[in-house]
Motif scaffolding. Structure first.
Motif, PDB file in Angstrom:
ATOM      1  N   PHE A 162      16.966 -10.161  27.793  1.00 46.80           N
ATOM      2  CA  PHE A 162      17.673 -10.128  26.515  1.00 46.80           C
ATOM      3  C   PHE A 162      18.971 -10.918  26.680  1.00 46.80           C
ATOM      4  O   PHE A 162      19.752 -10.657  27.597  1.00 46.80           O
ATOM      5  CB  PHE A 162      18.036  -8.692  26.110  1.00 46.80           C
ATOM      6  CG  PHE A 162      16.862  -7.769  25.955  1.00 46.80           C
ATOM      7  CD1 PHE A 162      16.324  -7.501  24.702  1.00 46.80           C
ATOM      8  CD2 PHE A 162      16.288  -7.158  27.066  1.00 46.80           C
ATOM      9  CE1 PHE A 162      15.245  -6.643  24.552  1.00 46.80           C
ATOM     10  CE2 PHE A 162      15.214  -6.290  26.930  1.00 46.80           C
ATOM     11  CZ  PHE A 162      14.689  -6.041  25.673  1.00 46.80           C
ATOM     12  N   GLU A 163      19.209 -11.875  25.779  1.00 43.95           N
ATOM     13  CA  GLU A 163      20.477 -12.609  25.798  1.00 43.95           C
ATOM     14  C   GLU A 163      20.952 -12.797  24.370  1.00 43.95           C
ATOM     15  O   GLU A 163      20.156 -13.097  23.477  1.00 43.95           O
ATOM     16  CB  GLU A 163      20.334 -13.962  26.486  1.00 43.95           C
ATOM     17  CG  GLU A 163      21.669 -14.691  26.611  1.00 43.95           C
ATOM     18  CD  GLU A 163      21.571 -16.027  27.333  1.00 43.95           C
ATOM     19  OE1 GLU A 163      22.623 -16.576  27.714  1.00 43.95           O
ATOM     20  OE2 GLU A 163      20.429 -16.532  27.502  1.00 43.95           O
ATOM     21  N   GLU A 164      22.265 -12.636  24.162  1.00 47.44           N
ATOM     22  CA  GLU A 164      22.800 -12.839  22.820  1.00 47.44           C
ATOM     23  C   GLU A 164      23.726 -14.046  22.795  1.00 47.44           C
ATOM     24  O   GLU A 164      24.485 -14.293  23.728  1.00 47.44           O
ATOM     25  CB  GLU A 164      23.530 -11.590  22.319  1.00 47.44           C
ATOM     26  CG  GLU A 164      24.732 -11.163  23.127  1.00 47.44           C
ATOM     27  CD  GLU A 164      25.402  -9.918  22.579  1.00 47.44           C
ATOM     28  OE1 GLU A 164      24.918  -9.358  21.579  1.00 47.44           O
ATOM     29  OE2 GLU A 164      26.413  -9.493  23.153  1.00 47.44           O
ATOM     30  N   THR A 165      23.607 -14.833  21.736  1.00 51.24           N
ATOM     31  CA  THR A 165      24.529 -15.938  21.474  1.00 51.24           C
ATOM     32  C   THR A 165      25.174 -15.642  20.129  1.00 51.24           C
ATOM     33  O   THR A 165      24.475 -15.408  19.149  1.00 51.24           O
ATOM     34  CB  THR A 165      23.791 -17.290  21.428  1.00 51.24           C
ATOM     35  OG1 THR A 165      22.743 -17.247  20.447  1.00 51.24           O
ATOM     36  CG2 THR A 165      23.185 -17.608  22.784  1.00 51.24           C
ATOM     37  N   ILE A 166      26.488 -15.638  20.093  1.00 53.88           N
ATOM     38  CA  ILE A 166      27.168 -15.178  18.882  1.00 53.88           C
ATOM     39  C   ILE A 166      28.134 -16.228  18.351  1.00 53.88           C
ATOM     40  O   ILE A 166      28.629 -17.091  19.081  1.00 53.88           O
ATOM     41  CB  ILE A 166      27.912 -13.845  19.119  1.00 53.88           C
ATOM     42  CG1 ILE A 166      28.973 -13.992  20.208  1.00 53.88           C
ATOM     43  CG2 ILE A 166      26.935 -12.756  19.494  1.00 53.88           C
ATOM     44  CD1 ILE A 166      29.774 -12.723  20.434  1.00 53.88           C
ATOM     45  N   GLU A 167      28.372 -16.131  17.044  1.00 51.95           N
ATOM     46  CA  GLU A 167      29.219 -17.107  16.350  1.00 51.95           C
ATOM     47  C   GLU A 167      30.655 -17.041  16.849  1.00 51.95           C
ATOM     48  O   GLU A 167      31.292 -18.061  17.083  1.00 51.95           O
ATOM     49  CB  GLU A 167      29.176 -16.845  14.840  1.00 51.95           C
ATOM     50  CG  GLU A 167      30.004 -17.824  14.036  1.00 51.95           C
ATOM     51  CD  GLU A 167      29.914 -17.543  12.542  1.00 51.95           C
ATOM     52  OE1 GLU A 167      30.336 -18.417  11.770  1.00 51.95           O
ATOM     53  OE2 GLU A 167      29.440 -16.466  12.171  1.00 51.95           O
TER      54      GLU A 167
END
Length: 299
Positions: A192-197
């Motif tokens: 799981f990886e998150e890329t955020i604004e």
């Protein structure tokens, strides 16, 4: 566009990070104004009125489903009020067909403001003839809610796609990426990886993301989590921009905060009446709503 957008955000965030915030308030306002103006200019410069029309692909799909008479004047789709219902969920309005439960006809999102009125007028018998522009034809509402592609989590790991990507409807540059690799001997690797604004980066402009990795092994017919760890993934700005376009791009560095090895945690184990995997991912990620959406089927 995205590279320039990130650069503006870096300037804005650096202004915020100065020791004396009040003294630099004017710079913050200028940067915010520049970034907001850039977004508006980009939309205006790239707008094409033809994007408001029913696309050829949608027309083809409607003809495939309903035949050559699917569309009426102005390329609108006329409802059969005996078998088709207008639905208005939290995110978008759509048409549900009792005789065709495989496809959902998605309406223009701006119609959402008046759909409840139309439904009431139809129920009262005041409206018997109504047509809509169809924005898209989908076979799964899950994909429309918060997933670009892929599907929600299931304990049947072999049914999971190699990649699922969920995004925030309110901040559509915020993503949760789920990678599932199926190895030999019923072993699975899930990341799981998150890329955020609202980028998280250091003083040298390295972008930092959250990542959870786990391995699932089958022991005596039971799926167990044998390994789990949390990492910060460090990207240069150029690598991160490439990463947003190519899920296979790797970061320059990683920093682990915890690691569990040689475990035998049942995949369906619950901690405080909550699935343990969901609990760990939910606590480690910033975008809680996307984690909740992905694991919704466990409820």
């Amino acid at each position: 566009m995205y590279k320039r957008q990130i650069i503006y955000k870096i300037i804005y965030a650096k202004a915020l990070s100065y020791e004396y915030l009040l003294e630099n308030g004017i710079y913050i306002d200028i940067c915010k104004h520049l970034f907001d103006k850039y977004k508006c200019d980009y939309v205006l410069e790239n707008f094409d009125y033809r994007s408001l029309m029913v696309s050829d692909s949608v027309k083809s799909e409607l003809v495939r489903i309903y035949g050559d008479s699917a569309l009426c004047k102005y390329d609108l789709f006329k409802l059969d009020l005996t078998s088709q219902l207008i639905m208005n969920n939290d995110e978008f309005p759509y048409i549900y067909d009792e005789n065709n439960q495989r496809d959902y006809l998605i309406l223009d999102h701006k119609d959402k403001r008046v759909i409840e009125i139309f439904i009431d007028l139809i129920n009262q018998g005041y409206v018997k003839d109504i047509s809509f522009k169809i924005s898209s034809v989908e076979n799964c509402l899950v994909i429309l809610e918060e997933a670009k592609y892929g599907q929600k989590y299931s304990l049947k790991l072999k049914d999971l796609p190699d990649l699922s990507v969920f995004y925030d409807l309110d901040s559509q540059d915020d993503h949760l990426w789920i990678f599932v690799r199926k190895d030999k001997n019923d072993k699975f690797s899930i990341t799981f990886e998150e890329t955020i604004e609202d980028l998280f980066f250091d003083k040298n402009e390295y972008v930092i993301t959250n990542l959870i990795h786990l391995e699932v092994t089958r022991i005596n017919g039971v799926d167990v989590i044998s390994h789990i760890d949390h990492e910060y993934i460090i990207y240069t700005m150029d690598t991160y921009i490439n990463r947003l376009e190519n899920s296979g791009v790797k970061g320059e560095h990683k920093i682990k905060t915890f690691k569990i090895d040689n475990a035998t945690i049942p995949l369906d184990y619950k901690f405080n009446n909550c699935n343990v995997l969901y609990h760990v991912v939910h606590e480690c990620m910033s975008k809680k709503n996307l984690v909740k959406e992905y694991f919704e089927n466990l409820a």
